[in-house]
Design an enzyme around this catalytic site. Structure first.
Site, mmCIF file in Angstrom:
data_model
loop_
_atom_site.group_PDB
_atom_site.id
_atom_site.type_symbol
_atom_site.label_atom_id
_atom_site.label_comp_id
_atom_site.label_asym_id
_atom_site.label_seq_id
_atom_site.Cartn_x
_atom_site.Cartn_y
_atom_site.Cartn_z
ATOM 1 N N SER A 97 13.513 23.438 45.652
ATOM 2 C CA SER A 97 13.023 22.194 45.042
ATOM 3 C C SER A 97 11.534 22.328 44.728
ATOM 4 C CB SER A 97 13.238 21.016 45.995
ATOM 5 O OG SER A 97 14.590 20.920 46.343
ATOM 6 N N ASP A 205 21.066 28.874 42.544
ATOM 7 C CA ASP A 205 22.425 29.142 43.032
ATOM 8 C C ASP A 205 23.000 30.400 42.399
ATOM 9 O OD1 ASP A 205 22.126 26.776 44.340
ATOM 10 O OD2 ASP A 205 23.339 25.595 42.963
ATOM 11 N N SER A 226 16.226 29.552 45.406
ATOM 12 C CA SER A 226 16.218 28.863 46.702
ATOM 13 C C SER A 226 16.696 29.837 47.770
ATOM 14 C CB SER A 226 17.166 27.667 46.679
ATOM 15 O OG SER A 226 17.405 27.210 48.007
ATOM 16 N N HIS A 231 22.443 29.818 50.311
ATOM 17 C CA HIS A 231 22.165 30.575 49.083
ATOM 18 C C HIS A 231 22.355 32.078 49.302
ATOM 19 C CE1 HIS A 231 20.679 27.064 46.774
ATOM 20 N NE2 HIS A 231 20.682 26.585 48.005
ATOM 21 N N ASN A 300 0.425 21.902 48.335
ATOM 22 C CA ASN A 300 0.462 23.121 49.140
ATOM 23 C C ASN A 300 1.911 23.349 49.499
ATOM 24 O OD1 ASN A 300 0.426 25.215 50.878
ATOM 25 N ND2 ASN A 300 -0.870 24.254 52.423
HETATM 26 C C1 LIG Z 1 20.735 24.267 41.419
HETATM 27 C C2 LIG Z 1 19.824 23.952 42.574
HETATM 28 N N1 LIG Z 1 18.508 23.839 42.354
HETATM 29 C C3 LIG Z 1 17.635 23.567 43.351
HETATM 30 C C4 LIG Z 1 18.070 23.412 44.654
HETATM 31 C C5 LIG Z 1 17.088 23.083 45.731
HETATM 32 O O1 LIG Z 1 16.886 24.127 46.648
HETATM 33 P P1 LIG Z 1 16.290 23.822 48.094
HETATM 34 O O2 LIG Z 1 17.400 23.265 48.919
HETATM 35 O O3 LIG Z 1 15.819 25.134 48.596
HETATM 36 O O4 LIG Z 1 15.198 22.843 47.933
HETATM 37 C C6 LIG Z 1 19.436 23.504 44.938
HETATM 38 C C7 LIG Z 1 19.910 23.352 46.313
HETATM 39 O O5 LIG Z 1 20.843 23.907 46.782
HETATM 40 C C8 LIG Z 1 20.338 23.779 43.872
HETATM 41 O O6 LIG Z 1 21.665 23.850 44.082
#
Ligand SMILES: Cc1ncc(COP(=O)(O)O)c(C=O)c1O
Length: 472
Positions: A97, A205, A226, A231, A300
């Site tokens: 994210s 993903d 991610s 993942h 940050n």
């Molecule tokens: C397509 C996609 N983008 C972004 C994310 C966000 O990743 P994170 O959980 O590391 O914040 C996810 C989460 O699984 C995702 O499926």
């Protein structure tokens, strides 16, 4: 008295011994030492951490070094991931994210001149997926424009891109390779080139997917990863922004990740630019310390060095992990082949069908290799059961299952509220039949490398028994 080196050596030996004794459940499914699987009793997760004593030792070693913040391990991981993908640079952040947030934020920098994304500019994305592919667009005061998903590939309906495009307003495309299936990069890259648009690939993903023999995450201007446990590789929390070609973007990504600073010194370094006290920027006095000059409103979002140390061990295993995901998907597909009347099975982009020999390909000449995040099934309306009955059966059999994250995001409370309070915050370019079908009819089970052959067989048997019973 023992020396620190001797103590360290002993700690690391004990760490390996401990991990071997403790983490049998987390070994690859095909490892002879994997903990025993008891059908009906052992949970079959849809995803999870797969590691052995290498990762645990790396975590402890890095903790003993106690560098803590992003440092030598982070540096090495960034180089190794960049080399694996064949991109100019990979930069670590603390989640996927955050990677999406930093990637789109970087494109709002004034340093990009007439390519800068400005408030109100539109970014084309898709309706069904994970919310933080889209949220950072809105958080940057940009306007996401939604197209529909294809319910079989789960990816964006690229035939709708032109319909969503508005000259002078559309400035970027940001979308995910859904569930380990590359989207149609030939159409999207052509569209972006034609209209001079930025492309951000959310590759969170899809690490290890290929499109025409090249990894996804290497076609756009920026892409994101991610490293959260489900993942393709994990460091607990973590993510990365890949700078594909344009090194101007590296400095901007780094700036938004690291407080918005203008300086690009690595942690522990003070004068990389050789003119630390020679800058005059903004309305600051000449010679103000460059380390404390901020050209952006940044964040940050760095992870710890220990996370990177774990990630480095995972990266060595990545080719095996990718292959295991493909093998597990094939076993499930083969095992459920007789149930095409009940399920619409996930298909790779550019595949027109599946047989036990493999995929048939459409006439475009393009091919994809999926690094499957999961095994997705849509329950057909002709099936003698509905999705709720199906997921209840899976739950009862202790088979982990998930829906496609947020389903049609436009139906989520956050988006419904946003629409009510600020109708101009996003735009819906097309009807959303595909995203709604995905939301209502889809469910996926695991393909992750922690699954053993016995687990896959058990999943197939449970589904087969359920379908046959429902048909009676
Ligand atoms: C397509 C996609 N983008 C972004 C994310 C966000 O990743 P994170 O959980 O590391 O914040 C996810 C989460 O699984 C995702 O499926």
């Amino acid at each position: 008295m023992r020396t620190p080196e001797e103590i360290r050596k002993q700690i690391l030996e004990l760490t390996r011994e401990y991990s071997k004794a403790m983490h049998g459940n987390n070994l690859p499914g095909n490892d002879a030492e994997h903990a025993e699987f008891i059908p009906g009793e052992t949970v079959v997760p849809y995803a999870g951490r797969v590691f052995n004593s290498d990762e645990v030792e790396a975590a402890v070693r890095s903790t003993l070094d106690f560098w803590l913040t992003l440092g030598p391990e982070g540096d090495a991981f960034e180089k190794e991931l960049g080399a694996f993908l064949k991109v100019k640079r990979s930069l670590l952040v603390n989640s996927g994210s955050s990677a999406n947030l930093v990637a789109i934020s970087a494109l709002t920098s004034e340093k990009l001149g007439d390519r800068q994304l400005r408030p109100g500019d539109e970014v084309i994305t898709v309706a069904a997926g994970f919310p933080t592919t889209v949220a950072p667009i809105i958080q940057n005061r940009l306007v996401p424009v939604f197209i529909d998903n294809d319910p079989v590939t789960l990816n964006g309906r690229m035939d709708q891109l032109e319909e969503a495009y508005v000259e002078g307003k559309t400035k970027a495309v940001m979308m995910a390779h859904t569930l380990g299936n590359p989207f149609d990069l030939s159409v999207v890259t052509d569209f972006c080139k034609r209209h001079n648009l930025w492309l951000i690939e959310d590759n969170c993903d899809a690490l290890g997917c290929q499109y025409d023999g090249r990894f996804t995450g290497t076609f756009g201007d920026l892409s994101t990863q991610s490293f959260y446990p489900p993942h393709h590789l994990t460091m607990g929390e973590g993510g990365a922004v890949n700078v594909v070609k344009d090194m101007r973007l590296k400095v901007l990504v780094e700036s938004f990740r690291d407080w918005g600073r203008d300086c690009w010194c690595a942690s522990g370094k003070d004068n990389t630019c050789n003119k630390r006290f020679g800058w005059q920027l903004g309305e600051l006095p000449e010679g103000y310390d460059h380390k404390y000059i901020y050209s952006h409103l940044g964040y940050n979002l760095k992870p710890l060095d220990t996370q990177a140390a774990i990630g480095r061990e995972q990266l060595k295993k990545l080719p095996h992990f990718i292959q295991a995901r493909i093998d597990n998907w094939n076993l499930l597909r083969q095992g459920l082949a007789e149930f095409d009347d009940c399920f619409e099975f996930h298909l790779p982009t550019h595949a027109s069908g599946w047989s036990s020999e493999g995929f048939n390909w459409d006439g475009t000449g393009h091919k994809t290799v999926c690094s499957w995040f999961g095994f997705m099934m849509l329950i057909k309306s002709s099936a003698p059961f509905d999705r709720r009955e199906f997921v209840r059966m899976l739950d009862g059999a202790k088979i982990g299952n998930r829906m496609l994250f947020g389903g049609n995001l436009l139906r989520q409370p956050a988006f419904v509220t946003l629409k009510r309070q600020n109708p101009g915050a996003f735009r819906v370019a097309t009807t959303m039949e595909g995203a709604d079908r995905i939301m209502k009819e889809s469910v996926f089970v695991g393909t992750y490398p922690g699954l053993s052959g016995d687990m896959i067989q058990y999943m197939v048997e449970c589904i087969r028994n359920f379908v046959l019973k429902s048909r009676r």
